[in-house]
Scaffold this motif. Sequence first.
Motif, PDB file in Angstrom:
ATOM      1  N   THR A  47       0.842  -1.203   0.000  1.00 30.38           N
ATOM      2  CA  THR A  47       0.000   0.000   0.000  1.00 30.38           C
ATOM      3  C   THR A  47       0.877   1.253   0.000  1.00 30.38           C
ATOM      4  OG1 THR A  47      -1.734  -1.171   1.207  1.00 30.38           O
ATOM      5  CG2 THR A  47      -1.842   1.238   1.195  1.00 30.38           C
ATOM      6  N   LEU A  48       1.918   1.229   0.796  1.00 28.92           N
ATOM      7  CA  LEU A  48       2.842   2.361   0.844  1.00 28.92           C
ATOM      8  C   LEU A  48       3.521   2.563  -0.506  1.00 28.92           C
ATOM      9  CD1 LEU A  48       4.269   4.569   2.469  1.00 28.92           C
ATOM     10  CD2 LEU A  48       5.950   2.838   3.172  1.00 28.92           C
ATOM     11  N   LYS A  50       2.392   1.665  -3.455  1.00 24.05           N
ATOM     12  CA  LYS A  50       1.399   2.148  -4.414  1.00 24.05           C
ATOM     13  C   LYS A  50       1.125   3.636  -4.212  1.00 24.05           C
ATOM     14  CE  LYS A  50      -3.177   1.361  -6.238  1.00 24.05           C
ATOM     15  NZ  LYS A  50      -4.374   0.555  -6.220  1.00 24.05           N
ATOM     16  N   ARG A  51       0.967   4.048  -2.966  1.00 29.82           N
ATOM     17  CA  ARG A  51       0.688   5.462  -2.689  1.00 29.82           C
ATOM     18  C   ARG A  51       1.860   6.353  -3.094  1.00 29.82           C
ATOM     19  NH1 ARG A  51      -3.375   6.799   1.264  1.00 29.82           N
ATOM     20  NH2 ARG A  51      -5.103   5.403   0.858  1.00 29.82           N
ATOM     21  N   ALA A  52       3.084   5.875  -2.851  1.00 30.40           N
ATOM     22  CA  ALA A  52       4.272   6.670  -3.170  1.00 30.40           C
ATOM     23  C   ALA A  52       4.600   6.621  -4.653  1.00 30.40           C
ATOM     24  CB  ALA A  52       5.465   6.190  -2.359  1.00 30.40           C
ATOM     25  N   GLY A  53       4.206   5.537  -5.302  1.00 32.23           N
ATOM     26  CA  GLY A  53       4.513   5.375  -6.718  1.00 32.23           C
ATOM     27  C   GLY A  53       5.960   4.981  -6.973  1.00 32.23           C
ATOM     28  N   SER A  91       0.674  12.140   6.093  1.00 30.86           N
ATOM     29  CA  SER A  91      -0.618  12.718   5.716  1.00 30.86           C
ATOM     30  C   SER A  91      -0.480  13.697   4.562  1.00 30.86           C
ATOM     31  CB  SER A  91      -1.255  13.420   6.912  1.00 30.86           C
ATOM     32  OG  SER A  91      -1.611  12.485   7.893  1.00 30.86           O
ATOM     33  N   SER A  93       1.675  13.753   2.278  1.00 32.80           N
ATOM     34  CA  SER A  93       2.058  13.056   1.046  1.00 32.80           C
ATOM     35  C   SER A  93       1.065  11.959   0.662  1.00 32.80           C
ATOM     36  CB  SER A  93       3.446  12.434   1.210  1.00 32.80           C
ATOM     37  OG  SER A  93       4.400  13.433   1.514  1.00 32.80           O
ATOM     38  N   HIS A  94      -0.022  11.841   1.410  1.00 32.02           N
ATOM     39  CA  HIS A  94      -1.056  10.823   1.175  1.00 32.02           C
ATOM     40  C   HIS A  94      -0.478   9.410   1.218  1.00 32.02           C
ATOM     41  CE1 HIS A  94      -3.723  14.111   0.272  1.00 32.02           C
ATOM     42  NE2 HIS A  94      -2.863  14.556  -0.617  1.00 32.02           N
ATOM     43  N   LEU A  95       0.454   9.188   2.138  1.00 30.79           N
ATOM     44  CA  LEU A  95       1.062   7.875   2.305  1.00 30.79           C
ATOM     45  C   LEU A  95       0.285   7.087   3.356  1.00 30.79           C
ATOM     46  CD1 LEU A  95       4.825   8.919   2.333  1.00 30.79           C
ATOM     47  CD2 LEU A  95       3.500   7.969   0.428  1.00 30.79           C
ATOM     48  N   SER A  96       0.349   5.772   3.243  1.00 36.46           N
ATOM     49  CA  SER A  96      -0.382   4.915   4.162  1.00 36.46           C
ATOM     50  C   SER A  96       0.375   3.615   4.399  1.00 36.46           C
ATOM     51  CB  SER A  96      -1.760   4.589   3.581  1.00 36.46           C
ATOM     52  OG  SER A  96      -2.402   3.595   4.354  1.00 36.46           O
ATOM     53  N   GLY A  98      -1.006   0.830   4.997  1.00 35.15           N
ATOM     54  CA  GLY A  98      -2.203  -0.012   4.955  1.00 35.15           C
ATOM     55  C   GLY A  98      -1.921  -1.487   5.100  1.00 35.15           C
TER      56      GLY A  98
END
Length: 124
Positions: A47-48, A50-53, A91, A93-96, A98
Amino acid sequence: MRGEAASGFPTIFEYGLPTLVNRQGATQNDRQLEALLVMARHTEDSTLIKRAGDPAILKWKDQQLDHLFDLGELGTSEGRQFLTALETTFSASHLSLGGAADLLIATIFLAKVMEGADNDELND
């Protein structure tokens, strides 16, 4: 998470449960947060990524968590301040984390099941 499942959830048994169950004197919330952080340090959170790309985020995450652990985690004011700043960074950077959060849910469930089994043995 598939790799964790295929391997029998080693992160839960090696890191999550020992942290959650063995941290005496800490609040339930702090024990759960510490379990999350320890498991996050020892897993490749998809998840991290994917969020970071970018998979390079894992190295950065590990460095941040290592620094947090060096500061004493939640047991010190420096650790708590660093965690608050890290949360702000995540938050913004919209990182999670998950994947680690999913492992935490399973860890809490297993701890409750184990606790119930221990209580059943006492009643026999």
